[in-house]
Design an enzyme around this catalytic site. Sequence first.
Site, PDB file in Angstrom:
ATOM      1  N   SER A  52       0.799  -1.225   0.000  1.00 28.01           N
ATOM      2  CA  SER A  52       0.000   0.000   0.000  1.00 28.01           C
ATOM      3  C   SER A  52       0.831   1.273   0.000  1.00 28.01           C
ATOM      4  CB  SER A  52      -0.942   0.012   1.210  1.00 28.01           C
ATOM      5  OG  SER A  52      -0.218   0.174   2.415  1.00 28.01           O
ATOM      6  N   LYS A 113       0.843   4.614   6.948  1.00 32.35           N
ATOM      7  CA  LYS A 113       0.355   5.422   5.828  1.00 32.35           C
ATOM      8  C   LYS A 113       0.991   6.804   5.903  1.00 32.35           C
ATOM      9  CE  LYS A 113      -2.732   2.190   4.830  1.00 32.35           C
ATOM     10  NZ  LYS A 113      -2.607   1.335   3.633  1.00 32.35           N
TER      11      LYS A 113
END
Length: 256
Positions: A52, A113
């Site tokens: 990701s 993230k």
Amino acid sequence: MFADKEKSRVAEKSDKAGGGLWENVKVIVQALLLAVVIRTILFQPFTIPSGSMMPTLLVGDYLFVNKFSYGYSRYSLPFSPNLFSGRIFASEPDRGDIAVFRFPPNPDIDYIKRVVGLPGDRVQMRDGELYINGEVVKREADGLFRADDQYDTGEPIPIFRETLDTGVSYDTLDTRPGTIGDNTREFLVPEGHYFMMGDNRDNSADSRFDVGFVPAENLIGRASLIFFSLGNDTAFREIWKWPTNLRWDRLFKVVE
């Protein structure tokens, strides 16, 4: 007389052996305590489990997370004991930081993230472009990327370099146009929360989806340094594969 001397020597040797053993035990205990303190207060090792954050972080990257960068919460401690609420010695993340945090719906899981939205920000994706507070984030083509692991699609993926108004610049991937995350509603980040996104924009479960807004309490720290990296889905225990699968160019690379 001779027997007494022998007994004395045996006792002396026994005392030295016992003393040496005790010294070794103390050294081991001190080393363990130091390791616990470092992991609890300073740095925590973290392994990248998914794609990701490609191309910035790759599966098989091993990195250090700076735990004092944002202060401390219950999640900074092993087993997350409920000793206090909120954060102590708190410091706000900068927009563009890569942060490790606890997944809000299930705080037993760690996520990593990029911090895109700060409290009070309005965040939206329009046709694959990121908008913050109504202004589009500068985005320009920056070559092609191809993974060296399970995330290899068989074709190079376009890289787009984003530059925030703060000057922070980083690469993102755009696997294909028109995905569900390319066009979103406008998100207003609540006070005490953050909006997180993966750099691999079409393959990231982040604040656009089930992650939602991340409370400040859930922050663990800022990703700071890649200290080891293995490609081709190589497990750390597979030492015999290290010579051919070690990503030499990523060793001791600062995370940006």
